[in-house]
Write a protein that holds these residues in place. Sequence first.
Motif, mmCIF file in Angstrom:
data_model
loop_
_atom_site.group_PDB
_atom_site.id
_atom_site.type_symbol
_atom_site.label_atom_id
_atom_site.label_comp_id
_atom_site.label_asym_id
_atom_site.label_seq_id
_atom_site.Cartn_x
_atom_site.Cartn_y
_atom_site.Cartn_z
ATOM 1 N N ASP A 91 0.823 -1.209 0.000
ATOM 2 C CA ASP A 91 0.000 0.000 0.000
ATOM 3 C C ASP A 91 0.858 1.261 0.000
ATOM 4 N N HIS A 92 1.999 1.236 0.641
ATOM 5 C CA HIS A 92 2.856 2.423 0.690
ATOM 6 C C HIS A 92 3.682 2.612 -0.579
ATOM 7 N N THR A 93 3.822 1.554 -1.357
ATOM 8 C CA THR A 93 4.666 1.668 -2.551
ATOM 9 C C THR A 93 4.007 2.457 -3.672
ATOM 10 N N ASP A 94 2.690 2.398 -3.778
ATOM 11 C CA ASP A 94 2.024 3.092 -4.882
ATOM 12 C C ASP A 94 2.180 4.607 -4.791
ATOM 13 N N GLY A 95 2.028 5.139 -3.593
ATOM 14 C CA GLY A 95 2.187 6.586 -3.414
ATOM 15 C C GLY A 95 3.614 7.039 -3.648
ATOM 16 N N GLU A 96 4.566 6.218 -3.208
ATOM 17 C CA GLU A 96 5.970 6.563 -3.429
ATOM 18 C C GLU A 96 6.287 6.570 -4.920
ATOM 19 N N LEU A 97 5.810 5.561 -5.649
ATOM 20 C CA LEU A 97 6.043 5.519 -7.093
ATOM 21 C C LEU A 97 5.390 6.706 -7.784
ATOM 22 N N ALA A 98 4.194 7.068 -7.343
ATOM 23 C CA ALA A 98 3.501 8.213 -7.951
ATOM 24 C C ALA A 98 4.290 9.500 -7.735
ATOM 25 N N ARG A 99 4.820 9.681 -6.548
ATOM 26 C CA ARG A 99 5.593 10.902 -6.261
ATOM 27 C C ARG A 99 6.928 10.914 -6.993
ATOM 28 N N ILE A 100 7.656 9.799 -6.924
ATOM 29 C CA ILE A 100 8.976 9.737 -7.544
ATOM 30 C C ILE A 100 8.872 9.833 -9.070
ATOM 31 N N GLY A 101 7.898 9.141 -9.632
ATOM 32 C CA GLY A 101 7.752 9.111 -11.087
ATOM 33 C C GLY A 101 6.916 10.229 -11.662
ATOM 34 N N GLY A 102 6.397 11.104 -10.804
ATOM 35 C CA GLY A 102 5.548 12.189 -11.290
ATOM 36 C C GLY A 102 4.249 11.694 -11.902
#
Length: 150
Positions: free
Chosen positions: A47-58
Amino acid sequence: MNTWVTPNHLTTLRLLIGLAGALCLAHGEFAWANAGALLIVLSNFVDHTDGELARIGGKSSRIGHFYDLACDALVTVMLFVGMGVGAGATHIAGLKIAPGVLGAVAGVAIALISSCACASRRWPARRARSRHQSAVSKRKTSCICYRSSR
């Protein structure tokens, strides 16, 4: 970050792992309950990985954010339904309401409390007060509203 995996892929994976965990818990046996608990922990990690990917990858989007919140709520409700059904499978005597129903009520209540906590972070008075809070007390609510605070 250039990858074919999108945040919504990870959210869907989290949903599937969480639902599998809830189904395991619904069996009510010791081994199934342990497998379900492991899957729920894994689901929370993903669950925490999706938000991190969204932020890092724009790749942040409003739709993705609401999809994530809906999946979080669904997994939470189903987790408690699974625990209730699993508890009912052990034949608890004296209950007037089915354990699965009690689990559903608990899951919905927790999902509503979480969404109210996230909504309260958006109120102007709440933001003014939060500037005066310590970093430790801010962290407590940010776990609930991980994506909405960023």
